[in-house]
Enzyme design. Structure first.
Site, mmCIF file in Angstrom:
data_model
loop_
_atom_site.group_PDB
_atom_site.id
_atom_site.type_symbol
_atom_site.label_atom_id
_atom_site.label_comp_id
_atom_site.label_asym_id
_atom_site.label_seq_id
_atom_site.Cartn_x
_atom_site.Cartn_y
_atom_site.Cartn_z
ATOM 1 C CG LEU A 186 -2.000 1.011 1.240
ATOM 2 C CD1 LEU A 186 -3.018 0.665 0.182
ATOM 3 C CD2 LEU A 186 -2.616 1.104 2.605
ATOM 4 C CG ASP A 187 -0.407 4.522 0.749
ATOM 5 O OD1 ASP A 187 -1.229 4.521 -0.178
ATOM 6 O OD2 ASP A 187 -0.713 4.687 1.938
#
Lengths: 289, 289, 289, 289
Positions: free
Chosen positions: B228-229
């Site tokens: 994520l991210d």
């Protein structure tokens, strides 16, 4: 008091009537209020004020003023300080290998754009002595090894004390200072970190910025605290970069950001624009100064 | 081929003569080279090219061109793709509660400033349907609960497949997608994160930005990856903020940055300006386009 | 040629096959093409290229290379120049009263961040001599009065000629140069103007910026031309300001912009990144350099 | 007064004791001072204040407050206004062909990010009616020819009067308004100009920016005055551009700047952050609002 600018910095629990009470106090004492800046943190119910006074119309002494002010400050629980603008602050600059911040600060100092006395440069290397010589500032070479770390820190501290240093500027000083040292100079050490914190805390930010492929690089000036790179942020800036940038290019682009960010932070500190509150720095803008 | 702009994106091991060989190839086939942008990553010895061709002077078919190009590409180990500019890409926008990115993308699409077909909006809430209606774009409400997560994702995937979606834009879709989903649409999902990554990865970036007392806030558009991210960053921007900013103010200031950053990233993707290499996105600027 | 970076700058009428012909020429001669940047001005049908070569694999002499290149260049109507990267350019800095640009350029030069020889500083005042002394650069004080203007300019010109100066940097030199002088050093004089041109051309830009109430101030580096402040723009930047800023504050904020803008322009010129075309400067970005 | 935020804007000759007198006045009346922002123009010896009050602890009526305030204001020569925050301002948007500013303002209005009532859109073309329809705002098509100019202006003025319009936003309305019209709505017409004024006043700024070869383009929101493009500047912003940008590209890049600049200016006006003084706009920043 002579014709001079007096600056009070105040922090206290928020409550009704603060600005009226404080400004009336100074008006009654004969001061002209040059500027009066406030900030209310409504999350923490805290009030902050920076007020600049012209002492021209008053005969009051510092002692009388402070005694009188205490009568206002105590019941309202002020955490406050005052600067009478009659004495330049003494500054020490600490460096290691990197020269761009040092040049920049010395140039501003030399040309009268930093209102302070740069009393000395301290370094764990002898590499930047020629710059100190150019600008005619004493250079103290205090090398440090793992086993001599605390000893060297004591030498640094003695130097700072002996010269009544008010502000320590870590202009790319690549050593971690002990908690003791940090706390002894609480809110009086400004460090420049070469990334837009909290991104890339710690070592090698430019290399990591390259690897992460960011499209911006930046720099952060902050007060040094026990937790490395986690102190109150004073100034930050960034520049756009592209995939073309190598770690070396980033370093070069970053150098220009570091210079401006550190110089602004030091200027704001010397100009009494900052109140530290927990991990946040309240940085009042200049008021037509 | 009719009068159209053909874009080749090429990635290969760096070696002598690449630009001469590639440009000569297209010149010999009768193409006019509109622009030819290169990037050499000398750390990884990798070569990247984006070359835009005008097909006006050529009679060659797509099939012949590609067959012929393979003879060049194979020995030189090209990783390549071609876009003939004759078919708009199909786009799906995924949203949750927040409307500003959705409005912005739809406005650009409606006014002809995003070269694509926005085929649908997918949301885990019914809240933004009125915007879809305003712009006359189908809205699919696919609620999601912990226990129905995979099921809903299958519904989403079926919708995307059924509509031959080329690009998924997560315009503040506040659900974590499974690795399967992400990998199925590798380098075809653009997400907007409301901080200047890698700062404030994860949840509540504006609140954490307030608490950290940063003097800049920003936004990042990146390709979605399993972590994520952490996907390749396409676009980032920041704005200065002050101690006055509350989490609410930061959110408001941030919204304007998010809009511009996501729109630019989507435009760059649709315009074939991006080559992904590991965790970095090579984003060629427009060449007078 | 030894191991060095050779840079060609080319301008010519746009036509099919240019990039293929040029890159093939250098490939055939045994050069490795480090970067190849193009720009097509489709309004004026003009083609621009900056190509950087590594001469490692070649035995060709400069003379042979240029003779051979002419056979390509002549029929295609190239306006071209070549820099062999084997000789630092000689630079003269001209100043009047203001020190910040001078300090900044000398610091970069001293620390190896400007690839040139700063041969001298020329001033119509004796005020900044101490800076020249600090950095150990010759300082020529050539005062100027209305009646001695041309005479002084001849002295300047003789100094520049005697030192084989390649680039003149007007780092806040507050005198208007004659057309003769300007044309003698065409595209070889870089001036810094303290506004975002074309706003506030001419005198007192900061005062006029205050009066106009602008919310941005800036600086512009450009080649000097006969028409004052109207030459090709190389670099510009701005910073936000507020109503609080007085002309004095603007001057101070502006100084930091002027420094960065002039330094970047000089770097771009020295690094052969610029082609002048009419009143526009084509400034190629660095290519991973 | 109910629980509401009352904002006073004050301008007067500078003199000792102003902040103490004003804040004491409101404190004595039982108000809580939410924020108190000052600006002293020491060149013109003028004092400006924006003070925001919470009326929760007071029983005073508007009439009593204003009567009482006049007793303070008259001897000190205040030029003042008060906004009680109990009535949304009525806004009219004027447009011609260009849609991006209109979309942006309507989106913010629709989503509650502009605190006003957009009562109508007025245009000299019928082209943007579909946008008005999407957002359900009345659209008045009032075409204009040379010979009907004053007549059309009267129609516009009647419409504005009939709807009690407080603010006119010229969101790329490409007609010059008469002095009569401008003066009738003095400091109540905000215009967006598509350049960083005072650069490129007048027509075709993007084309002229291309020809001048600037490295920045921008936009300016200002109050409309008789002298076209010379009114007090509220907001400005710029983006970097390169030689690659054509007039068309500049227009596209500029559109995003125009949107943000105009929206911020309108927000600042509606939020009572602006005091106009001669040709300068004092724009107070938000105070944690």
């Amino acid at each position: 008091m002579k014709s001079q600018v007096v600056t009070f910095l105040i922090k206290c629990p928020d409550q009704k009537g603060l600005v009226a009470k404080i400004t009336s106090f100074f008006y009654d004492k004969g001061f002209n209020i040059l500027s009066c800046q406030q900030y209310v943190n409504s999350i923490e119910d805290t009030y902050f004020m920076r007020i600049r006074l012209n002492a021209d119309g008053t005969e009051i002494s510092k002692k009388e003023l402070e005694k009188s002010f205490l009568e206002l400050a105590t019941p309202l629980e002020f955490d406050w300080s005052v600067n009478y603008g009659d004495k330049k602050q003494n500054v020490a600059i600490m460096v290691s290998h990197t020269s761009h911040n040092l040049y920049d600060l010395l140039e501003r100092y030399k040309e009268g754009r930093l209102d302070c006395n740069v009393k000395m440069i301290i370094s764990n290397h002898d590499k930047l002595r020629h710059i100190a010589d150019m600008f005619d500032v004493p250079y103290h070479y205090l090398p440090v090894k793992k086993e001599t770390k605390l000893q060297q820190e004591t030498q640094v501290r003695n130097l700072l004390d002996a010269n009544a240093i008010d502000l320590v500027v870590m202009a790319r000083y690549m050593q971690i200072l002990s908690s003791d040292f940090i706390n002894y100079f609480k809110d009086k050490i400004i460090n420049i970190h070469h990334s837009f914190l909290p991104a890339f805390q710690g070592a090698n930010p430019y290399k990591r910025a390259y690897e992460r492929g960011v499209k911006l690089i930046g720099a952060t000036a902050h007060y040094a605290t026990e937790d490395l790179d986690e102190g109150p942020i004073i100034e930050q800036d960034v520049k756009p970069v592209t995939h073309e940038s190598t770690p070396t290019t980033l370093k070069r682009i970053g150098a220009d950001i570091e210079k401006l960010v550190l110089a602004r932070a030091v200027k704001n500190h010397l100009n009494n624009q900052i109140i530290v509150s927990g991990n946040r720095a309240i940085v009042f803008p200049e008021a037509g100064e």
